[in-house]
Design a protein around this motif. Structure first.
Motif, PDB file in Angstrom:
ATOM      1  N   ALA A  93     -43.760-127.905  40.553  1.00  0.00           N
ATOM      2  CA  ALA A  93     -42.646-128.754  40.977  1.00  0.00           C
ATOM      3  C   ALA A  93     -43.101-130.189  41.205  1.00  0.00           C
ATOM      4  CB  ALA A  93     -42.013-128.188  42.238  1.00  0.00           C
ATOM      5  N   THR A  94     -44.236-130.387  41.868  1.00  0.00           N
ATOM      6  CA  THR A  94     -44.726-131.746  42.108  1.00  0.00           C
ATOM      7  C   THR A  94     -45.173-132.403  40.803  1.00  0.00           C
ATOM      8  OG1 THR A  94     -46.918-130.830  42.628  1.00  0.00           O
ATOM      9  CG2 THR A  94     -45.427-131.244  44.472  1.00  0.00           C
ATOM     10  N   LEU A  95     -45.777-131.626  39.918  1.00  0.00           N
ATOM     11  CA  LEU A  95     -46.169-132.166  38.614  1.00  0.00           C
ATOM     12  C   LEU A  95     -44.948-132.586  37.816  1.00  0.00           C
ATOM     13  CD1 LEU A  95     -48.370-132.699  36.453  1.00  0.00           C
ATOM     14  CD2 LEU A  95     -48.074-130.320  35.725  1.00  0.00           C
ATOM     15  N   MET A  96     -43.911-131.788  37.854  1.00  0.00           N
ATOM     16  CA  MET A  96     -42.677-132.095  37.120  1.00  0.00           C
ATOM     17  C   MET A  96     -42.056-133.401  37.612  1.00  0.00           C
ATOM     18  SD  MET A  96     -39.101-129.994  37.313  1.00  0.00           S
ATOM     19  CE  MET A  96     -39.015-130.413  39.066  1.00  0.00           C
ATOM     20  N   VAL A  97     -41.905-133.533  38.927  1.00  0.00           N
ATOM     21  CA  VAL A  97     -41.283-134.737  39.484  1.00  0.00           C
ATOM     22  C   VAL A  97     -42.148-135.966  39.218  1.00  0.00           C
ATOM     23  CG1 VAL A  97     -40.526-135.835  41.622  1.00  0.00           C
ATOM     24  CG2 VAL A  97     -40.042-133.428  41.232  1.00  0.00           C
TER      25      VAL A  97
ATOM     26  N   ILE B 284     -41.560-128.640  31.750  1.00  0.00           N
ATOM     27  CA  ILE B 284     -42.123-128.021  32.946  1.00  0.00           C
ATOM     28  C   ILE B 284     -41.015-127.382  33.785  1.00  0.00           C
ATOM     29  CG2 ILE B 284     -43.391-128.464  35.079  1.00  0.00           C
ATOM     30  CD1 ILE B 284     -44.816-130.738  33.659  1.00  0.00           C
ATOM     31  N   ALA B 285     -39.871-128.072  33.898  1.00  0.00           N
ATOM     32  CA  ALA B 285     -38.742-127.528  34.658  1.00  0.00           C
ATOM     33  C   ALA B 285     -38.240-126.227  34.039  1.00  0.00           C
ATOM     34  CB  ALA B 285     -37.616-128.557  34.718  1.00  0.00           C
ATOM     35  N   THR B 286     -38.202-126.163  32.710  1.00  0.00           N
ATOM     36  CA  THR B 286     -37.757-124.943  32.041  1.00  0.00           C
ATOM     37  C   THR B 286     -38.707-123.787  32.315  1.00  0.00           C
ATOM     38  OG1 THR B 286     -36.729-126.262  30.284  1.00  0.00           O
ATOM     39  CG2 THR B 286     -37.153-123.938  29.818  1.00  0.00           C
TER      40      THR B 286
ATOM     41  N   VAL C 265     -38.962-117.240  46.665  1.00  0.00           N
ATOM     42  CA  VAL C 265     -38.080-118.366  46.381  1.00  0.00           C
ATOM     43  C   VAL C 265     -38.455-119.558  47.255  1.00  0.00           C
ATOM     44  CG1 VAL C 265     -35.695-119.186  46.516  1.00  0.00           C
ATOM     45  CG2 VAL C 265     -36.179-116.932  45.559  1.00  0.00           C
ATOM     46  N   PHE C 266     -38.745-119.299  48.537  1.00  0.00           N
ATOM     47  CA  PHE C 266     -39.205-120.373  49.419  1.00  0.00           C
ATOM     48  C   PHE C 266     -40.503-120.985  48.900  1.00  0.00           C
ATOM     49  CE2 PHE C 266     -36.660-118.440  53.021  1.00  0.00           C
ATOM     50  CZ  PHE C 266     -35.797-119.520  53.126  1.00  0.00           C
ATOM     51  N   ALA C 267     -41.390-120.159  48.378  1.00  0.00           N
ATOM     52  CA  ALA C 267     -42.655-120.674  47.849  1.00  0.00           C
ATOM     53  C   ALA C 267     -42.427-121.579  46.650  1.00  0.00           C
ATOM     54  CB  ALA C 267     -43.574-119.508  47.465  1.00  0.00           C
ATOM     55  N   LEU C 268     -41.448-121.241  45.816  1.00  0.00           N
ATOM     56  CA  LEU C 268     -41.140-122.080  44.658  1.00  0.00           C
ATOM     57  C   LEU C 268     -40.487-123.397  45.067  1.00  0.00           C
ATOM     58  CD1 LEU C 268     -39.793-119.384  42.165  1.00  0.00           C
ATOM     59  CD2 LEU C 268     -42.015-120.516  42.116  1.00  0.00           C
ATOM     60  N   LYS C 269     -39.949-123.457  46.292  1.00  0.00           N
ATOM     61  CA  LYS C 269     -39.286-124.674  46.779  1.00  0.00           C
ATOM     62  C   LYS C 269     -40.214-125.498  47.668  1.00  0.00           C
ATOM     63  CE  LYS C 269     -35.210-124.005  48.480  1.00  0.00           C
ATOM     64  NZ  LYS C 269     -34.140-123.406  49.294  1.00  0.00           N
ATOM     65  N   ALA C 270     -41.516-125.299  47.560  1.00  0.00           N
ATOM     66  CA  ALA C 270     -42.459-125.973  48.452  1.00  0.00           C
ATOM     67  C   ALA C 270     -42.650-127.445  48.122  1.00  0.00           C
ATOM     68  CB  ALA C 270     -43.810-125.261  48.399  1.00  0.00           C
ATOM     69  N   PHE C 271     -41.953-127.965  47.110  1.00  0.00           N
ATOM     70  CA  PHE C 271     -42.106-129.379  46.764  1.00  0.00           C
ATOM     71  C   PHE C 271     -41.785-130.280  47.956  1.00  0.00           C
ATOM     72  CE2 PHE C 271     -39.762-133.255  45.707  1.00  0.00           C
ATOM     73  CZ  PHE C 271     -40.754-133.977  45.068  1.00  0.00           C
TER      74      PHE C 271
END
Length: 317
Positions: free
Chosen positions: A273-277, A292-294, A247-253
């Motif tokens: 995450a960075t691509l999505m934003v 991408i978020a989905t 979960v921490f890895a997925l929040k690395a944005f």
């Protein structure tokens, strides 16, 4: 005979009704219903804010919304998903995300287990070592990013000074696409391996000392005792720590954004995450970003759902 049949047919429904009335009365008097005024309103509000937002995001991903005109919901399709899957940038970000997820989690677990075994074995300065390795977890992603941005500085960073001391050329840790992702993973491992250490240490301390004594009597060495007897009993600790680390890895944005202060992370470290934003706030491709978020949400569910199933089977839920 007919009278008996009539009696049975009239009493059975009555008993069934009485049974349902008893169950309904028991349900209405249960703590679940009686406490509903306290948890019901927050539950509904959270459901609207969280799950309603997720549902709206999914619907937006099925449109061509670009943030200018209001979205139209008359022609929903999966075009944005097809666009994402056929995009080289998306595939690169997904691969980087997978590498970050697996490498960061695996290395953190291995290092945390190694430190926990050392501490459990009673090495010197146990309390100081435990504090030193756990302290980085108290830092935010922004602080960690700024610390390692200074450490990785090619001109006067600590690692540059260390490398040049041995007569080597300075290394561009974040500018070189071949090692940039490894540099990010190393920094994240530094921050969160202490968490894995604490989880494993708690698991080790819950194992009865009789097993150590029995293995010692049988002539087993310390290394063999841990490998054959102790570590296999840390399955639950490994699973719970792995889920939190993923979960921490997925929040690395936040960490990647803080490194450069913009939506484009260092070369070779772009994740979903960075691509999505970037697609949403820089290019205004809201429907594409929602797709991408989905998919990122599905990836997170792929991490959490097996853990919840495992906990349910263990009787912990």
């Amino acid at each position: 005979m007919a009278t008996g049949d009539t009696t049975e047919s009239t009493t059975a429904p009555t008993e069934e009704v009485v049974g349902w009335e008893t169950k309904l009365r028991y349900f209405l008097n249960s703590d679940f219903v009686r406490s509903s005024p306290y948890w019901g309103i927050p539950f509904v509000l959270m459901g609207i804010a969280v799950y309603g937002g997720i549902g709206y995001n999914v619907v937006i991903s099925l449109t061509d919304y670009s943030g200018i005109d209001p979205p139209t919901f008359s022609n929903l399709d999966f075009e944005m998903y097809r666009t994402a899957l056929s995009s080289a940038a998306f595939r690169e970000a997904a691969i980087n995300n997978l590498i970050l997820l697996v490498a960061f989690t695996t290395i953190s677990l291995a290092l945390g287990l190694f430190l926990a075994v050392l501490l459990d074995h009673g090495i010197r300065y146990k309390d100081k070592i435990q504090t030193v390795y756990l302290l980085p977890m108290a830092l935010s992603f922004v602080v960690t990013a700024q610390l390692w941005l200074w450490m990785y500085n090619q001109d006067n960073g600590v690692l540059t000074i260390l490398v040049t001391t041995f007569g080597l050329d300075p290394i561009d840790w974040l500018g070189n696409p071949q090692i940039a992702l490894a540099s990010v993973i190393f920094a994240l491992v530094w921050q969160f391996s202490g968490y894995a250490m604490v989880v494993y240490l708690a698991g080790l301390q819950s194992i009865p000392s009789d097993q150590f004594e029995a293995a010692k009597v049988d002539g087993a060495s310390t290394i063999r005792t841990y490998l054959r007897i102790i570590i296999p009993q840390l399955k639950e600790s490994s699973v719970s720590a792995a889920v939190v680390l993923m979960v921490f890895a997925l929040k690395a944005f936040t960490f990647l954004y803080a490194l450069v202060g913009q939506y484009r992370p260092p070369n070779g470290t772009d994740i979903l995450a960075t691509l999505m934003v970037r697609q949403a706030f820089k290019f205004g491709e809201w429907a594409y970003a929602a797709a991408i978020a989905t998919m990122l949400l599905l990836l997170a569910l792929g991490v959490i759902a097996p853990y919840l199933v495992y906990q349910h089977r263990q009787g912990s839920l």
